[in-house]
Design a protein around this motif. Structure first.
Motif, mmCIF file in Angstrom:
data_model
loop_
_atom_site.group_PDB
_atom_site.id
_atom_site.type_symbol
_atom_site.label_atom_id
_atom_site.label_comp_id
_atom_site.label_asym_id
_atom_site.label_seq_id
_atom_site.Cartn_x
_atom_site.Cartn_y
_atom_site.Cartn_z
ATOM 1 N N SER A 29 -4.738 5.862 -8.973
ATOM 2 C CA SER A 29 -6.280 5.848 -8.626
ATOM 3 C C SER A 29 -6.896 4.579 -8.309
ATOM 4 C CB SER A 29 -6.750 6.113 -10.007
ATOM 5 O OG SER A 29 -6.845 4.930 -10.912
ATOM 6 N N SER A 30 -6.119 3.246 -8.170
ATOM 7 C CA SER A 30 -6.709 2.081 -7.474
ATOM 8 C C SER A 30 -6.462 2.165 -5.999
ATOM 9 C CB SER A 30 -6.395 0.942 -8.064
ATOM 10 O OG SER A 30 -5.024 0.990 -7.973
ATOM 11 N N GLU A 31 -5.486 2.994 -5.509
ATOM 12 C CA GLU A 31 -5.273 3.151 -4.080
ATOM 13 C C GLU A 31 -6.400 3.592 -3.201
ATOM 14 O OE1 GLU A 31 -2.290 2.056 -2.738
ATOM 15 O OE2 GLU A 31 -1.433 1.450 -4.549
ATOM 16 N N LYS A 32 -6.470 2.714 -2.044
ATOM 17 C CA LYS A 32 -7.678 3.497 -0.927
ATOM 18 C C LYS A 32 -6.720 3.572 0.445
ATOM 19 C CE LYS A 32 -10.712 2.630 -3.949
ATOM 20 N NZ LYS A 32 -10.919 3.756 -4.940
ATOM 21 N N PRO A 33 -6.866 4.548 0.710
ATOM 22 C CA PRO A 33 -7.297 6.119 0.129
ATOM 23 C C PRO A 33 -6.485 6.477 -0.939
ATOM 24 C CG PRO A 33 -6.201 6.417 2.234
ATOM 25 C CD PRO A 33 -6.222 4.986 2.111
ATOM 26 N N GLN A 34 -6.916 7.179 -1.839
ATOM 27 C CA GLN A 34 -6.221 7.632 -3.144
ATOM 28 C C GLN A 34 -4.965 8.641 -2.883
ATOM 29 O OE1 GLN A 34 -8.404 8.114 -6.668
ATOM 30 N NE2 GLN A 34 -6.802 9.015 -7.749
ATOM 31 N N ASN A 36 1.704 11.014 -1.122
ATOM 32 C CA ASN A 36 1.323 11.776 -2.360
ATOM 33 C C ASN A 36 2.721 12.200 -2.938
ATOM 34 O OD1 ASN A 36 -1.451 12.467 -1.330
ATOM 35 N ND2 ASN A 36 -0.414 13.117 0.501
ATOM 36 N N MET A 43 1.061 -1.305 -0.018
ATOM 37 C CA MET A 43 0.031 0.110 0.014
ATOM 38 C C MET A 43 0.790 1.334 -0.037
ATOM 39 S SD MET A 43 -3.047 1.113 2.523
ATOM 40 C CE MET A 43 -2.293 2.191 3.781
ATOM 41 N N ARG A 92 1.389 5.207 0.675
ATOM 42 C CA ARG A 92 0.880 6.320 1.480
ATOM 43 C C ARG A 92 1.288 7.614 1.210
ATOM 44 N NH1 ARG A 92 4.325 8.030 5.595
ATOM 45 N NH2 ARG A 92 6.394 7.043 5.721
ATOM 46 N N ARG A 104 -2.552 11.658 -3.720
ATOM 47 C CA ARG A 104 -2.490 12.818 -4.527
ATOM 48 C C ARG A 104 -1.378 12.811 -5.418
ATOM 49 N NH1 ARG A 104 -3.363 18.155 -1.507
ATOM 50 N NH2 ARG A 104 -3.518 18.899 -3.252
#
Length: 140
Positions: A25-30, A5, A1, A3, A32
């Motif tokens: 764009s597929s990461e959660k949370p996305q 931006n 994952m 983390r 920036r």
């Protein structure tokens, strides 16, 4: 994952930020992915955009093709005070089309984020010009 931006300074084409935004764009949370021109005038000084990134929430990696930023006293002081992480493209790839430079970032992204996570900022690394190469820490 992931983390982090990502902020692309004025030395990088804004298309690089768009490419990274699509990748993340597929990461959660996305996370920036921001080009300097998305948030301020492209003529903003390095000290100005460093202050902007410093004031944003979350953990950031600044992507740049500027090899002088850490040697200019005011810019170096601002970077150090902001406590940022910087990723510098190797000079040997700057003549490549931006899509190939983007591909190099994507190929190395898992290694970049893993390495950046292992150290407390401020820190700067230069990417390898090779897909399987290692990151080289730049002395601050």
């Amino acid at each position: 994952m992931n983390r982090f931006n990502v902020f692309f300074d004025h030395n990088c084409p804004p298309a690089m930020a768009r490419m990274m935004a699509g990748f993340l764009s597929s990461e959660k949370p996305q996370p920036r992915s921001v080009a300097l021109s998305d948030v301020m005038d492209r003529r903003a000084t390095d000290v100005e955009w460093i202050s902007w990134v410093r004031d944003q929430p979350g953990d950031w990696i600044v992507a740049t093709e500027n090899h002088r930023i850490l040697r200019v006293p005011d810019e170096r002081r601002a970077f150090m005070a902001a406590g940022l992480r910087m990723l510098v493209m190797p000079k040997s790839v700057l003549s490549l089309p931006h899509e190939k430079r983007c591909a190099l970032i994507l190929w190395q992204w898992p290694r970049i984020t893993r390495t950046m996570s292992e150290f407390d900022p401020p820190l700067a690394f230069q990417m390898s010009p090779k897909r399987e190469g290692k990151l080289r820490q730049i002395g601050l």
